[in-house]
Design an enzyme around this catalytic site. Structure first.
Site, PDB file in Angstrom:
ATOM      1  N   THR A  70     -41.564 -58.954   6.539  1.00 43.36           N
ATOM      2  CA  THR A  70     -42.891 -59.245   6.359  1.00 43.36           C
ATOM      3  C   THR A  70     -43.515 -57.955   4.526  1.00 43.36           C
ATOM      4  OG1 THR A  70     -44.272 -59.699   7.808  1.00 43.36           O
ATOM      5  CG2 THR A  70     -45.384 -58.507   6.284  1.00 43.36           C
ATOM      6  N   CYS A 321     -47.917 -62.258  15.309  1.00 44.71           N
ATOM      7  CA  CYS A 321     -48.989 -61.615  14.135  1.00 44.71           C
ATOM      8  C   CYS A 321     -50.013 -61.513  13.956  1.00 44.71           C
ATOM      9  CB  CYS A 321     -47.707 -61.942  12.557  1.00 44.71           C
ATOM     10  SG  CYS A 321     -46.122 -61.449  12.860  1.00 44.71           S
TER      11      CYS A 321
END
Length: 375
Positions: A70, A321
Site C-alpha cells: 500500500t 482491506c
C-alpha cells in the site's frame, strides 16, 4: 485450525522469523550512522537489496524499502504523477484494482486535476491489450494494472500490456504484483515499477518494497533525512529488510512445483462446491490457483464466514482491506453486474501448506452452516 485466508495474510515461515531476530539482536545500529557498527548494519541492508534484485534477475532496478505494498503504491503513483505532471495528466488503471491504487487515482483526480481513465475488465476479469491501446495517448504518463486480482485471482496479460505502454516514452508501467510474487513467472525487466508486501509471501507484516527502474524520478511523500535514495525518509528497519529478502528468495523458488500442487487443491475444491446448491463460482479456470471466489444466493456471506470461524475455519468475504467497512465487493460487481453476488461473495485463498483433508472439513462445515443458518 484451518486457515484459508492466505490472500489476506500468510503464516510467517520460521526461517524468516529467525532471519529477522538474528539481525534485530546483533545488528541493531542505525544503518545511516557513520561509525563501524552502523556501517556493518548498513552492509546487511545493502545485501538485502542485492538478494531481492538477484531473485528477480534485475540489473537496472533499485529497491526502496517500505512498510507494505500500500505504501509502495502510494509512493509510486503519487510520487511519479506529481513529479511529472508537466508531461501530461492522463493516467490509466482498471476498475478492479486494489484500494491502494484506486484511492490514489481518485485523490489525484479530485485534488490535483488529473484525467483518470478507468478501464473495465472483460468477463474473465482481465484488461485486454486492445482496451489499453484505445485508451493511450501522448498525454498518458502512468498505467497501473495489477498482475493478479486479490479477490478472484484473474491474471492480466502483463507482457502484452507492457508492450503497449512502451510505445509511449512519457509513460511508465506500474504493476501491483502483491498477489503474484512467488505464484507466476513474469518478465520483471519489462516492468517499470512493481510492489511487494512481505506478509503475503510468508514474511512479516510491516515489510515491503517498491522496485523501480533506475532513472525514474519520484516526488518523495515523506521528507526528512533522505534515506532510500531520498525517496523515503526515516530509519530503515534492517531486520525487516533482511526478512523480506529471505521471504522473496523462498517465494521465488519452485514456483511451478508449488503451482501444480495448489492447482490440485483448487480443482478439488471447485468440484466439491459445484455439488452444493445455491453457490455461484466467480473464479474461472484461467484464474490463479491460489484464489477461489464464490457467491451465495440464499445466505448472507458474512453470516456464514462468522459461523465457520466459530469452527476454527478462517475464510473471508470481500477484501481484508475493506471487510470492516464494505458490505459489497466492487470486484464481483464489475465482473457480474449482480448486486446479490457482490454482497455475498466468499474468498478461499490457499498456500502450499493447505491440504485436501482441510478442504473436506471446510466443505462439511460449510454444508452444515448453510443448513443451520437462517439468513
Amino acid at each position: 485450525m484451518i486457515y484459508l485466508d492466505n490472500a489476506a495474510t500468510t503464516k510467517p515461515k520460521k526461517e524468516i522469523i529467525d532471519a529477522f531476530l538474528a539481525i534485530e539482536n546483533q545488528y541493531y545500529a542505525n544503518p545511516s550512522s557513520i561509525h563501524s557498527f552502523g556501517m556493518k548494519t548498513n552492509s546487511y541492508l545493502e545485501k538485502a537489496r542485492n538478494v531481492i534484485l538477484n531473485s528477480f534477475r534485475l540489473n537496472n532496478h533499485q529497491v526502496i524499502f517500505t512498510s507494505s505494498s500500500t505504501e509502495a503504491c502510494n509512493l509510486l503513483i503519487k510520487g511519479y504523477c506529481l513529479s511529472h505532471q508537466n508531461r501530461g495528466k492522463r493516467i490509466i488503471t482498471s476498475n478492479i484494482e486494489h484500494a491502494s491504487v484506486l484511492e490514489c487515482f481518485n485523490q489525484l483526480k479530485e485534488q490535483f486535476g488529473f484525467e483518470v481513465i478507468i478501464l473495465d475488465v472483460n468477463k474473465d476479469g482481465i484488461i485486454e491489450k486492445e482496451q489499453l491501446e484505445l485508451a493511450m495517448n501522448d498525454k498518458t504518463i502512468l498505467v497501473s494494472i495489477m498482475a493478479i486480482n486479490n479477490e478472484v485471482g484473474s491474471i492480466n496479460p502483463i507482457e502484452q500490456l507492457s508492450k503497449v505502454v512502451k510505445q509511449y516514452p512519457k509513460c511508465i508501467f506500474m504493476v501491483d504484483t502483491t498477489q503474484a510474487i512467488g505464484k507466476i513467472n513474469l518478465n520483471y525487466n519489462d516492468i517499470d515499477a512493481f510492489v511487494i508486501s512481505g506478509h503475503k509471501i510468508h514474511g512479516l507484516k510491516g515489510s515491503g518494497c517498491l522496485i523501480l527502474k533506475k532513472g525514474i524520478s519520484l516526488l518523495p511523500l515523506i521528507s526528512g533525512g533522505g534515506q532510500e535514495n531520498n525517496l523515503r525518509s526515516g530509519t530503515v528497519s534492517v531486520s525487516l529488510a533482511v526478512s523480506l529478502a529471505k521471504a522473496i528468495q523462498l517465494a521465488n523458488k519452485d514456483i511451478e512445483q508449488k503451482n501444480n500442487y495448489v492447482s490440485t487443491l483448487k480443482t478439488y475444491l471447485i468440484n466439491q462446491l459445484k455439488n452444493i446448491d445455491g453457490i455461484v463460482i466467480n473464479s474461472n479456470q484461467y484464474c490463479s490457483p491460489y484464489i477461489v471466489n464464490f457467491s451465495l444466493i440464499n445466505k448472507k456471506a458474512a453470516v456464514i464466514v462468522e459461523a465457520l470461524s466459530r469452527k476454527d475455519i478462517y475464510i473471508s468475504s470481500v477484501s481484508a482491506c475493506h471487510s470492516r467497512k464494505e458490505k459489497s465487493s466492487y470486484v464481483i460487481k464489475a465482473l457480474t453486474n449482480d448486486d446479490l453476488l457482490a454482497k455475498n461473495s466468499i474468498r478461499i485463498s490457499f498456500s502450499e501448506e493447505n491440504t485436501t483433508l482441510e478442504i473436506d472439513q471446510f466443505i462439511n462445515e460449510l454444508k452444515d452452516a448453510l443448513e443451520r443458518v437462517k439468513s
